[in-house]
Design an enzyme around this catalytic site. Structure first.
Site, short mmCIF file in Angstrom:
data_model
loop_
_atom_site.label_atom_id
_atom_site.label_comp_id
_atom_site.label_asym_id
_atom_site.label_seq_id
_atom_site.Cartn_x
_atom_site.Cartn_y
_atom_site.Cartn_z
N SER A 1 6.05 -1.61 -18.13
CA SER A 1 4.92 -0.45 -18.10
C SER A 1 3.78 -1.10 -17.30
O SER A 1 3.12 -0.35 -16.46
CB SER A 1 4.62 -0.01 -19.34
OG SER A 1 3.40 0.90 -19.31
N ARG B 1 0.78 -1.17 0.04
CA ARG B 1 -0.10 0.02 0.04
C ARG B 1 0.90 1.27 -0.14
O ARG B 1 2.08 1.17 -0.16
CB ARG B 1 -0.87 0.12 1.38
CG ARG B 1 -0.20 -0.12 2.54
CD ARG B 1 -1.33 -0.20 3.48
NE ARG B 1 -0.53 -0.47 4.90
CZ ARG B 1 -1.16 -0.72 6.14
NH1 ARG B 1 -2.42 -1.27 5.86
NH2 ARG B 1 -0.47 -0.74 7.19
N ARG C 1 -2.22 9.80 -12.25
CA ARG C 1 -1.45 8.90 -12.97
C ARG C 1 -2.08 8.27 -14.28
O ARG C 1 -1.08 7.65 -15.13
CB ARG C 1 -0.97 7.64 -12.19
CG ARG C 1 -0.30 7.95 -10.70
CD ARG C 1 0.25 6.75 -10.05
NE ARG C 1 0.73 7.50 -8.60
CZ ARG C 1 1.95 7.40 -8.65
NH1 ARG C 1 2.86 7.39 -9.61
NH2 ARG C 1 2.56 7.63 -7.32
N HIS D 1 4.33 -1.48 -13.47
CA HIS D 1 4.43 -0.11 -13.09
C HIS D 1 2.92 0.44 -12.81
O HIS D 1 2.70 1.09 -11.63
CB HIS D 1 5.25 0.85 -13.83
CG HIS D 1 5.75 2.09 -13.30
ND1 HIS D 1 6.11 3.12 -14.14
CD2 HIS D 1 5.27 2.75 -12.24
CE1 HIS D 1 6.46 4.12 -13.44
NE2 HIS D 1 5.95 3.93 -12.24
N TRP E 1 12.56 3.66 -11.47
CA TRP E 1 11.74 3.34 -12.53
C TRP E 1 12.42 3.84 -13.86
O TRP E 1 12.58 3.16 -14.98
CB TRP E 1 10.37 4.06 -12.54
CG TRP E 1 9.50 3.15 -11.62
CD1 TRP E 1 8.88 3.61 -10.47
CD2 TRP E 1 8.96 1.95 -12.01
NE1 TRP E 1 8.20 2.51 -9.89
CE2 TRP E 1 8.24 1.42 -10.92
CE3 TRP E 1 9.12 0.87 -13.10
CZ2 TRP E 1 7.68 0.16 -10.95
CZ3 TRP E 1 8.30 -0.16 -12.81
CH2 TRP E 1 7.68 -0.67 -11.86
N CYS F 1 8.26 -1.44 -0.43
CA CYS F 1 8.34 -1.53 -1.74
C CYS F 1 9.25 -2.47 -2.48
O CYS F 1 8.91 -3.34 -3.54
CB CYS F 1 8.58 -0.15 -2.41
SG CYS F 1 7.85 1.27 -1.47
N THR G 1 3.16 4.14 0.77
CA THR G 1 4.13 4.22 2.14
C THR G 1 4.81 5.74 1.86
O THR G 1 5.46 6.16 2.85
CB THR G 1 5.36 3.34 1.57
OG1 THR G 1 5.90 3.74 0.26
CG2 THR G 1 4.95 1.96 1.55
N CYS H 1 12.79 1.65 -0.19
CA CYS H 1 11.84 1.50 0.76
C CYS H 1 11.41 0.00 1.06
O CYS H 1 11.28 -0.71 0.04
CB CYS H 1 10.39 2.07 0.21
SG CYS H 1 9.02 1.43 0.98
#
Ligand SMILES: *[C@@H]1O[C@H](CO)[C@@H](O)[C@H](O)[C@H]1NC(C)=O
Ligand SMILES: *[C@@H]1O[C@H](CO)[C@@H](O)[C@H](O)[C@H]1NC(C)=O
Length: 462
Positions: free
Chosen positions: A246, A181, A281, A249, A194, A391, A183, A388
Site C-alpha cells: 500500500s 511521472r 487519492r 502504491h 494493483w 510504469c 503518463t 505502460c
C-alpha cells in the site's frame, strides 16, 4: 457584497454552529498523518525533518551520478499470468534505452563487481579451480573470500525474481532521462495490476474485498470495516506486507500527482502539481478514510527501507568495495558521498525494529518468511504485466529495491556474520540490487518531500 455575505453565513453554518474555521483540504489529507505510526515507535514529524533537510538533497546528488543513473532492465519479458496486455500507445509511456556508447565501459563490463584487483584474483582463483588446484600464493583467507564471492549462492535470500539482465533483450536505461511521472496510464488497465497484487498476494482471505476504487459509490462503510478488522487480526508480519504494498502504491501516486502533465502545446509540455489528482487519492472524505491510511503506509515503507540501509552500511564500508564506473576520482567521491549518507541514516534515532518480525517459534517463523518471500517474488513478476513501459520500468525498479531492502533485513548471513564493525564476505549485493535499492529509496524520499509541498499547496483550500 451579497454573495460575500451569503458565503460567510454558509461558512458559519457549516462549522456546526461553533466559531471553528472549517477544515482545510490539507487537514483532510494529513490530519491523521501525524504523531506516532502504527507498528513502530516513530513519528511523522521526525521523519519529515530528517528526510527533507538532511537526507533528500544529498541523495538526489548521489542518484545523479553515472553509477546510479544507468539501470539495466529487460522490459520485454512476457507477462507470466495473462496474455491480453494492451500496450499503452501513449508517447509518455515510452522508454528510451541508452545507445551502447552512452553507458560507461566500467558499468557495462560484467566482470567488474569489485575493484580491478579483486576481479583479477577472482579470475586467478577460477582458473586454479578449473585446474583442480587453488593458487598457493594467495593467503588462505583471501582464497576463502574469493571463492565466496564467486560462488555466493544467495538465491534463497532473494525476494525478487532475478531479472534476466543477461538476456539480449535487456537494455540500459538512463533514469534521469526517463523520469517517473504522469503518463496517462490509468483506469481499468492500471487497476487490474494493483488488483491482482492486492487480491492474490496479500495473505487475504478470498472472501474479503478491499475497498477498491473508493471513488465509486456503493462501497458501504461496513464493507470497509470488515476489511480493516481482517487486517487487524493478522500477525504483524502479514500486516506489514500489506502496508508495504500500500505504501508503494501511495508513493507512486504521489509522484504522478506531483509530475502531472498540466499543459501541452506543440512547443512544450508543462509538468507540475495537480492538487485535484492528489485529493482524489488522499483526501480523507473523498476516499472514505482510505487516503490518510495510504499516506501512513508510505511512511511505514520509508522506515523499512531506511532501516535496511542503516543495516547494510558495513557491506559498503569494505575497503575493496567500489562504485565502479572506471572514472577513479569520481568513483571515490561517490563512495564518500554514499558512506556519508549511510552514516547519516545510521544516526536516525527512531529506527524500526525488525527483530519483532519473524521472531516467535523458529519453525513457524521460517515458514512465514518463506511465504513472505514467495508472495513478494510474485509481485515482482506481475510488473511484467504492466502495459505502460515507463510504469513498468519504475515499477520493476521500485519492487526490486524493496526486495533488496527485505533481503538485507532478513538475511541470516548478514545477521550472523556481520557484526557492527567487521566486514563479511558472505553477504553480497549485485550492482543491479545496489542501483535499485538506492533509487527506490530515492523515490520514497522524494514522496515524503512532495508531501510537504502538497501540504503547503492545500493549506488555504477548503
Ligand atoms: C488535474 O487532475 C484532474 C483529475 O485527475 C483532471 O480532471 C484535471 O484536468 C487536471 N488538471 C490539469 C490542470 O491538468
Ligand atoms: C502468484 O500470482 C498468481 C497470479 O496472480 C496467482 O495465481 C498465484 O496464486 C500467486 N502465488 C502466490 C504464492 O502468491
Amino acid at each position: 457584497f451579497l454573495i460575500g455575505l451569503l458565503g460567510a453565513l454558509w461558512l458559519l453554518g457549516s462549522g456546526h454552529g461553533e466559531q471553528q474555521p472549517p477544515e482545510t483540504a490539507a487537514q483532510r489529507c494529513f490530519c491523521q498523518v501525524s504523531g506516532y505510526l502504527d507498528d513502530c515507535t516513530c513519528d511523522v514529524e521526525t521523519i519529515d525533518r530528517f528526510n527533507n533537510y538532511r537526507l533528500f538533497p544529498r541523495l538526489q546528488k548521489l542518484l545523479e551520478s553515472d553509477y546510479f543513473r544507468y539501470y539495466k532492465v529487460n522490459l520485454k519479458r512476457p507477462c507470466p499470468f495473462w496474455n491480453d496486455i494492451s500496450q499503452c500507445g501513449r508517447r509518455d509511456c515510452a522508454v528510451k534505452p541508452c545507445q551502447s556508447d552512452e553507458v560507461p565501459v566500467g558499468i557495462k563490463s560484467a566482470s567488474y563487481k569489485y575493484s580491478e584487483e579483486a576481479n583479477n584474483l577472482i579470475e586467478e582463483c577460477e582458473q586454479a579451480e578449473r585446474l583442480g588446484a587453488v593458487d598457493e600464493s594467495l593467503s588462505e583467507e583471501t582464497q576463502k573470500a574469493v571463492l565466496q564471492w564467486t560462488k555466493h549462492d544467495d538465491s534463497s535470500d532473494n525476494f525478487c525474481e532475478a531479472d534476466d539482465i543477461q538476456s539480449p533483450d535487456a537494455e540500459y536505461v538512463d533514469l534521469l532521462l526517463n523520469p517517473e511521472r504522469y503518463t496517462g496510464y490509468k483506469g481499468p488497465d492500471a487497476w487490474k495490476i494493483w488488483n491482482v497484487i492486492y487480491e492474490e498476494n496479500c495473505f487475504k482471505p478470498q472472501t474479503i474485498k478491499r475497498p477498491l476504487n473508493p471513488l465509486a459509490s456503493g462501497q458501504g462503510k461496513s464493507e470497509e470495516n470488515t476489511f480493516y478488522s481482517w487486517l487487524e487480526g493478522l500477525c504483524v508480519e502479514k500486516r506489514a506486507f500489506y502496508r508495504l504494498i500500500s505504501g508503494l502504491h501511495a508513493s507512486i501516486n504521489v509522484h504522478l500527482s506531483a509530475r502531472y502533465l498540466l499543459q501541452e502545446t506543440w512547443l512544450e509540455k508543462k509538468w507540475g502539481h495537480n492538487i485535484t489528482e492528489f485529493q482524489q487519492r488522499f483526501d480523507g472524505i473523498l476516499t472514505e478514510g482510505e487516503g490518510p491510511r495510504r499516506l501512513k503506509n508510505l511512511y511505514f515503507l520509508y522506515l523499512i527501507e531506511l532501516r535496511a540501509l542503516s543495516k547494510v552500511l558495513p557491506f559498503f564500508e569494505r575497503p575493496d568495495f567500489q562504485l565502479f564506473t572506471g572514472n577513479k576520482i569520481q568513483d571515490e567521491e561517490n563512495k564518500m558521498l554514499l558512506l556519508e549518507i549511510l552514516h547519516e541514516i545510521k544516526s536516525f534515532p527512531l529506527h524500526f525494529d525488525e527483530n519483532s518480525f519473524f521472531a516467535g517459534d523458529k519453525k513457524e517463523a521460517h515458514k512465514l518468511k518463506e511465504d513472505f518471500r514467495l508472495h513478494f517474488r510474485n509481485i515482482s513478476r506481475i510488473m511484467d504485466c504492466v502495459g505502460c513501459f515507463k510504469c513498468r520500468l519504475w515499477g520493476k525498479l521500485q519492487t526490486q529495491g524493496l526486495g533488496t531492502a527485505l533481503k538485507i533485513l532478513f538475511s541470516e548471513k548478514l545477521i550472523a556474520n556481520m557484526p557492527e564493525s567487521g566486514p563479511s564476505y558472505e553477504f553480497h549485493l549485485t550492482r543491479q540490487e545496489i542501483v535499485s535499492l538506492f533509487n527506490a529509496f530515492g523515490r520514497i524520499s522524494t514522496s515524503v518531500k512532495e508531501l510537504e509541498n502538497f501540504r503547503n499547496l492545500l493549506q488555504n483550500i477548503h
